[in-house]
Design a protein around this motif. Sequence first.
Motif, PDB file in Angstrom:
ATOM      1  N   ARG A   1      24.920   2.061 107.853  1.00  0.00           N
ATOM      2  CA  ARG A   1      25.095   2.823 106.607  1.00  0.00           C
ATOM      3  C   ARG A   1      26.341   3.706 106.685  1.00  0.00           C
ATOM      4  N   ASN A   2      26.597   4.247 107.863  1.00  0.00           N
ATOM      5  CA  ASN A   2      27.768   5.099 108.047  1.00  0.00           C
ATOM      6  C   ASN A   2      29.057   4.281 108.028  1.00  0.00           C
ATOM      7  N   ILE A   3      29.008   3.074 108.601  1.00  0.00           N
ATOM      8  CA  ILE A   3      30.187   2.209 108.645  1.00  0.00           C
ATOM      9  C   ILE A   3      30.482   1.602 107.273  1.00  0.00           C
ATOM     10  N   LEU A   4      29.396   1.305 106.521  1.00  0.00           N
ATOM     11  CA  LEU A   4      29.539   0.667 105.202  1.00  0.00           C
ATOM     12  C   LEU A   4      28.925   1.546 104.121  1.00  0.00           C
ATOM     13  N   PRO A   5      29.524   2.714 103.852  1.00  0.00           N
ATOM     14  CA  PRO A   5      28.925   3.670 102.908  1.00  0.00           C
ATOM     15  C   PRO A   5      28.835   3.156 101.468  1.00  0.00           C
ATOM     16  N   LYS A   6      29.675   2.184 101.114  1.00  0.00           N
ATOM     17  CA  LYS A   6      29.675   1.685  99.740  1.00  0.00           C
ATOM     18  C   LYS A   6      28.644   0.584  99.498  1.00  0.00           C
ATOM     19  N   ARG A   7      28.046   0.101 100.572  1.00  0.00           N
ATOM     20  CA  ARG A   7      27.050  -0.957 100.430  1.00  0.00           C
ATOM     21  C   ARG A   7      25.657  -0.367 100.184  1.00  0.00           C
ATOM     22  N   SER A   8      24.815  -1.160  99.556  1.00  0.00           N
ATOM     23  CA  SER A   8      23.493  -0.689  99.175  1.00  0.00           C
ATOM     24  C   SER A   8      22.566  -0.535 100.375  1.00  0.00           C
TER      25      SER A   8
END
Length: 226
Positions: free
Chosen positions: A24-31
């Motif tokens: 979640r931290n690496i891909l903040p824009k993903r759901s």
Amino acid sequence: MDDYNIKLVGLGVVLWATVFLLIRNILPKRSFEFCNRLVSTIHATLAVTLALLSVEDWRCPVCPLASKSSPRQMQTLAITVAYMIYDLVCCLFDKKDNLDNMVHHLVSIVGLGAGLAYEKCGSELVAAIWITEISSPFLHLRELLKELGYRDTGLNFIADLLFAAIFSLARMGCGPYLTFVTVSANNPVVIKAMAVGLQLVSTFWFYKIARMVRYKLAKWTSKKVV
């Protein structure tokens, strides 16, 4: 279940949750669902690998039946139970999740947890993990592709077909045999019930997947005609 396995399951839940938070931290824009599916894909790949490595006799992968579990089989069960607990909690936050998926998680946690507690049936249970997880990476791939913008593309269509084919072969080909030998052997009642419950859920999902494939084939064919 001894203290070591309880601690291993507890540590596993923390580790799976940590992996999710890192993604979640690496891909903040993903759901939320996208990140959780990445965790699920990691687990499925790890579980299938560990299940294969824990097979004691390749002439009969589910043998010896109703026997004491090996240390590697116990570790495989603990890792998957931990993941199932983590994912069940995620189901409570994901409003898209459905009842049959939650039933699948609960049946798996109870059945695999019983295997840890009794310290037996390792051959049958790791075979169940292999059968139920072998198609999971393709299940998650088809949903990941949709969020990445590949909905209704040839790539997504291929992922749909691969998932349906592997799921059908594993759950409806190998699944009934594993259910039969698990129920026939001298296993605890809770593990026999788990085997039957998982097969019933798999059969229901197979029906839904068959309808999905029929719809996708018709839709893809009509696109080609147009």
